[in-house]
Scaffold this active site. Structure first.
Site, mmCIF file in Angstrom:
data_model
loop_
_atom_site.group_PDB
_atom_site.id
_atom_site.type_symbol
_atom_site.label_atom_id
_atom_site.label_comp_id
_atom_site.label_asym_id
_atom_site.label_seq_id
_atom_site.Cartn_x
_atom_site.Cartn_y
_atom_site.Cartn_z
ATOM 1 N N SER A 56 14.821 -34.479 31.875
ATOM 2 C CA SER A 56 14.388 -34.326 33.262
ATOM 3 C C SER A 56 14.895 -33.027 33.880
ATOM 4 C CB SER A 56 14.831 -35.527 34.107
ATOM 5 O OG SER A 56 16.230 -35.696 34.058
ATOM 6 N N HIS A 107 19.157 -32.560 37.494
ATOM 7 C CA HIS A 107 17.954 -32.138 38.211
ATOM 8 C C HIS A 107 18.217 -30.870 39.015
ATOM 9 C CE1 HIS A 107 16.649 -36.673 38.232
ATOM 10 N NE2 HIS A 107 16.680 -36.136 37.025
#
Length: 205
Positions: A128, A181
């Site tokens: 991610s 992230h």
């Protein structure tokens, strides 16, 4: 014998088509690799996560920055990353392999270093951070490049996927690494800055 040479427009189309083909092949191969690793990881009861996942501030495991995006907690985790990773990677590849690999590398490194420096214990795995990095790169590069079509693309991507940006904020959900992230997004922005067109300055004699 006269050989017709392709004009600039035809050459540009051929280049774009070649990049699109390369992007599909590269991202397809990368996704296949991720699924192959997850099959093996599942067979080994996810032992690979314990060996090659990223632990914050673990000096002995800092090299796991190179491996943690290749691992996932389970197939649902991998599935959630597959589509955006493929789309964002393909779109970045359309600007050429050098641009794509730079954006990917900075997203990878930014995500890993941020987790290693300010992560909150446990083992972090998953791609991610790459998703956020490539997404951030695609969002901002048009403004640095002063390219109207890239800006238009960033608007479309923001409307479609902009909600994922909340993933860079600290969260109470312990199983979500907002650090990965955030670091990936910062890495993608740095890549866009480094890849911006360089102006020329001249001195008058």
């Amino acid at each position: 014998m006269v050989i017709d040479k392709p004009n600039g427009s035809d050459a540009a189309k051929e280049t774009l088509a070649g990049r699109a083909k390369g992007g599909l092949l590269f991202m397809g191969g990368f996704v296949i690799l991720l699924y192959g690793i997850e099959f093996l990881n599942t067979f080994l009861a996810h032992r690979l996560n314990a060996d090659f996942g990223l632990r914050p501030r673990n000096v002995a495991g800092i090299l796991d920055i190179a491996t943690f995006p290749l691992l996932h907690a389970n197939f649902n985790h991998l599935l959630s990353n597959t589509l955006p990773l493929t789309i964002f990677g393909f779109l970045a590849f359309l600007s050429g392999f050098r641009v794509f690999i730079t954006a990917l590398a900075f997203s990878w490194l930014g995500s890993g270093l941020t987790v290693w420096l300010i992560g909150e214990g446990g083992v972090t795995v998953g791609a991610s951070g790459l998703v956020f990095g490539l997404f951030a790169f695609l969002l901002v590069r048009g403004f640095f490049n002063r390219s109207w079509w890239q800006i238009l693309l960033s608007v479309v991507l923001f409307l479609a996927y902009g909600s994922i940006l909340f993933g860079v904020l600290p969260t109470v959900m312990g199983y979500v690494s907002w650090q990965a992230h955030l670091g990936g997004a910062v890495g993608g922005i740095i890549a866009a800055v480094l890849l911006r067109p360089k102006g020329h300055s001249y001195r008058r004699a």
